[in-house]
Design an enzyme around this catalytic site. Structure first.
Site, PDB file in Angstrom:
ATOM      1  N   ASP A  36      34.756  45.258  28.558  1.00 60.16           N
ATOM      2  CA  ASP A  36      35.587  44.054  28.586  1.00 60.16           C
ATOM      3  C   ASP A  36      34.774  42.772  28.424  1.00 60.16           C
ATOM      4  O   ASP A  36      35.325  41.717  28.121  1.00 60.16           O
ATOM      5  CB  ASP A  36      36.364  43.968  29.901  1.00 60.16           C
ATOM      6  CG  ASP A  36      37.431  45.032  30.016  1.00 60.16           C
ATOM      7  OD1 ASP A  36      37.757  45.667  28.993  1.00 60.16           O
ATOM      8  OD2 ASP A  36      37.939  45.246  31.126  1.00 60.16           O
TER       9      ASP A  36
ATOM     10  N   ARG B  53      41.933  44.066  30.252  1.00 58.72           N
ATOM     11  CA  ARG B  53      43.007  43.734  31.202  1.00 58.72           C
ATOM     12  C   ARG B  53      43.327  42.247  31.222  1.00 58.72           C
ATOM     13  O   ARG B  53      44.469  41.844  31.043  1.00 58.72           O
ATOM     14  CB  ARG B  53      42.595  44.209  32.607  1.00 58.72           C
ATOM     15  CG  ARG B  53      43.633  43.963  33.680  1.00 58.72           C
ATOM     16  CD  ARG B  53      43.210  44.586  35.011  1.00 58.72           C
ATOM     17  NE  ARG B  53      41.887  44.152  35.421  1.00 58.72           N
ATOM     18  CZ  ARG B  53      40.899  44.994  35.750  1.00 58.72           C
ATOM     19  NH1 ARG B  53      41.072  46.281  35.694  1.00 58.72           N
ATOM     20  NH2 ARG B  53      39.721  44.522  36.129  1.00 58.72           N
TER      21      ARG B  53
END
Length: 391
Positions: free
Chosen positions: A141, A186
């Site tokens: 991420d 996310r």
């Protein structure tokens, strides 16, 4: 003076997590002062159960394969560690005469790393022994604070960019539908934005890229998808799994959540349904998911080399007496690319999520050129080159 060290893997694995493990092993061996290099077999919970393996007993052929092996060779976990667990860990470290601990992971792992360091400082015997705790970054991420980037991201970005590049050629060849690819990430759009590196000509995808930092507007999406379809026939859209509305609600309700771990609904399928039902246009969804973080076929050579580097740097820092720090990267230049390792206080990293800066986002659906300049070197060797479509 000899050292016994322990390495723990935490959270989701990557394509270069074992390269950092390799770096720890090689630096520990080269130091000549490490008697044991223990690994927790299965993440933080394995520390509490004392499920250790001494990596110095592993044959050299196996060790040399680690940088090219996906996922975590020693195993990882998302085990929640309580305050009592940290105190117990300190006792176990003392029992095994461990003087250095390395946590290799993302935000949650750096939080655990910092909390263990505090538990060590609170224990007179451990403090006197001088147990040091050092973090080794890892995340696809790329949302760890302070560091320019983290190992794992470059390989995942290469996989996504390459896959989008290939899929865009397919869609341009048979331009009959809207194809939507869902990317992991996310709350941060670093990885999703990497799909922009696949763009080589105006008519070929990706045409739209949606990151979680920008509120998703359903009507705007449908309008743009319709216009692009009428213009090109085939449309390629890349969407983050964490897209939210202007009120902050996920566009698809999560199907399961435990603490920080969120299992989202199928965003790509949801957007495809909108296109089919509202626009009457054929649509297909693609969701690489875990495939995008474990691919060795698309492993970035730069990512692999830097993963080894941070593993080595962590051992060097520990042997120099440093503790409560995470190894990070400071970028010196992008053209040509050059980074150096730095040590970042853990308190500046622990659960501080770094999202994609606004200057890297042109507007909803598009990524700025400055992001491409930043990201491109991390993918390593050049992506495949295809001839421009002349038909």
């Amino acid at each position: 003076m000899y050292e016994n060290v322990l390495i723990v893997h935490g959270g989701a694995p990557t394509a270069v997590m074992n390269a950092s493990l390799y770096g720890v092993i090689k630096e520990a061996k080269d130091s000549g002062v490490c008697r044991h290099v223990y690994a927790a077999r299965g993440g933080t919970q394995a520390v509490l159960t004392k499920n250790f393996i001494d990596l110095l007993t592993i044959d050299e052929q196996t060790i040399e394969q680690l940088p090219f092996t996906p996922a975590s060779w020693i195993g990882t976990s998302r085990f929640h560690v309580s305050d009592e667990d940290y105190a117990m860990m300190v006792e176990i470290l003392l029992a095994y005469d461990i003087t250095g601990v390395f946590f290799n992971g993302g935000n949650g792992s750096m939080d655990a790393c910092g909390k263990l360091a505090k538990a060590v400082k609170a224990h007179p015997q451990a403090r006197q022994k001088g147990i040091r705790v050092v973090g080794i970054p890892k995340t696809i991420d790329n949302d760890l604070a302070i560091t320019d980037h983290a190992p794992g991201f470059g390989s995942a970005a290469r996989y996504l960019a390459s896959s989008v590049q290939e899929l865009s050629q397919d869609v341009a060849s048979l331009p009959i539908h809207v194809c939507i690819i869902e990317s992991m990430g996310r709350n941060a759009g670093w990885l999703t934005a990497a799909a922009a590196l696949a763009k080589t000509e105006e008519s070929v995808g990706p045409h739209l890229i949606y990151v979680p930092e920008v509120a998703f507007d359903e009507e705007q999406f449908l309008d743009e998808a319709k216009c692009l379809y009428e213009k090109h026939g085939g449309v390629v859209v890349v969407a983050s799994e964490g897209l939210r509305t202007k009120t902050g609600e996920p566009i698809v309700k999560p199907i399961f959540q435990v603490g920080r771990s969120v299992y989202y609904g199928d965003v790509s399928a949801h957007l495809c349904n909108l296109v089919i039902q509202r626009l009457g246009i054929k649509a297909r969804s693609e969701k690489p998911g875990i495939l995008g973080r474990c691919s060795i076929a698309f492993q970035s050579d730069v990512d692999r080399e830097e993963a080894v580097l941070v593993g080595r740097a962590a051992v060097k820092a520990m042997l120099e007496g440093r503790s409560e720090v995470m190894v990070g990267f400071e970028r010196i230049g992008s053209e040509p690319y050059l980074c150096r390792t730095i040590l970042i206080p853990l308190e500046e990293v622990m659960l501080h999520e770094r999202t994609l800066p606004v200057e890297y986002i042109k507007n909803a659906g598009r990524i700025d050129e400055s992001y491409l300049t930043w990201c491109k070197p991390l993918l390593g060797s050049a992506l495949a080159s295809f001839p421009k479509r002349g038909l």
